[in-house]
Design a protein around this motif. Structure first.
Motif, short mmCIF file in Angstrom:
data_model
loop_
_atom_site.label_atom_id
_atom_site.label_comp_id
_atom_site.label_asym_id
_atom_site.label_seq_id
_atom_site.Cartn_x
_atom_site.Cartn_y
_atom_site.Cartn_z
N ARG A 50 1.00 -1.16 0.00
CA ARG A 50 -0.05 0.04 -0.02
C ARG A 50 0.82 1.23 -0.05
O ARG A 50 1.88 1.37 0.64
N ARG A 69 -13.84 -7.21 1.65
CA ARG A 69 -14.28 -5.98 2.13
C ARG A 69 -13.19 -4.88 2.44
O ARG A 69 -13.71 -3.68 2.76
N SER A 70 -11.96 -5.12 2.54
CA SER A 70 -11.12 -4.08 2.80
C SER A 70 -11.07 -3.06 1.82
O SER A 70 -11.17 -3.52 0.50
N ASN A 71 -10.74 -2.06 1.89
CA ASN A 71 -10.55 -0.85 1.08
C ASN A 71 -9.12 -0.66 0.52
O ASN A 71 -8.75 0.39 -0.08
N ILE A 72 -8.23 -1.77 0.76
CA ILE A 72 -7.00 -1.72 0.31
C ILE A 72 -6.97 -1.98 -1.25
O ILE A 72 -6.12 -1.95 -2.05
N TRP A 73 -7.94 -2.79 -1.66
CA TRP A 73 -8.18 -3.32 -3.24
C TRP A 73 -8.58 -2.15 -3.88
O TRP A 73 -9.80 -1.69 -3.57
N ASP A 74 -8.11 -2.10 -5.21
CA ASP A 74 -8.52 -1.19 -6.27
C ASP A 74 -9.90 -1.79 -7.13
O ASP A 74 -10.52 -1.18 -7.70
N TRP A 76 -11.34 -6.06 -7.14
CA TRP A 76 -11.50 -7.64 -6.77
C TRP A 76 -11.93 -8.40 -7.94
O TRP A 76 -13.02 -8.10 -8.30
#
Length: 176
Positions: A50, A69-74, A76
């Motif tokens: 990140r 559900r993490s907001n780390i992914w742009d 999925w």
């Protein structure tokens, strides 16, 4: 006289080679694709990247994993996690992204084996590092690796192969 640590010396050589070879490549401008995003290994890989990648794309087995559900992914991509589906998805992502800086981080054995099997095709669109197919075969097979490590005299825990009920009884009697 100062003697350099051989591991440090090798690491410095690798760093220098990497910097020379990647002069055209900036990780900040890379789109990173992480396989096995449904696992803690895939998720932690994304966390460590990140802020060091333009975009982080996840390939995971299930949309129900908590890591989804993490907001780390742009982005999925849920996939039936088998070699054929994974390879098709990697082709699809490469065509969709159209970036020259696509970097693959395989985070499980299936992805490593799939990428290795099709390394010539995938290396045209993706950047990744894998050992030779022969070395990879040894690393992914516990029995082959055990035999290799024993021949190299690596300190490994006591290990017994269990193939029959008699082997199991012997193992139970041997281990305290």
């Amino acid at each position: 006289q100062f003697v350099r640590n051989p591991v440090l010396k090798a690491a410095n050589r690798f760093r220098d080679r990497w910097q020379r070879s990647s002069a055209r490549f900036s990780p900040i401008h890379a789109t990173v694709i992480i396989t096995a995003a449904h696992t803690i290994t895939g998720y932690n890989t994304a966390r460590s990247l990140r802020g060091h990648a333009k975009k982080i794309i996840a390939i995971g087995r299930s949309d129900t994993t908590p890591y989804r559900r993490s907001n780390i992914w742009d982005a999925w991509y849920g996939v039936n996690y088998d070699s054929k589906s994974l390879l098709e998805l990697l082709r699809k992502i490469a065509n969709k992204e159209r970036s020259k800086n696509l970097v693959l981080f395989p985070c499980d054995d299936l992805a490593v084996q799939t990428i290795s099997d099709d390394r010539e095709e995938l290396s045209v669109r993706y950047r990744f590092q894998l050992p030779s197919p022969e070395s990879l075969s040894c690393l992914l097979n516990k029995e082959k690796f055990f035999e290799w490590a024993t021949k190299q005299h690596f300190p490994i825990p006591k290990t017994l192969r269990i193939r029959t009920p008699k082997d199991l009884q012997h193992a139970i009697a041997t281990f305290d």
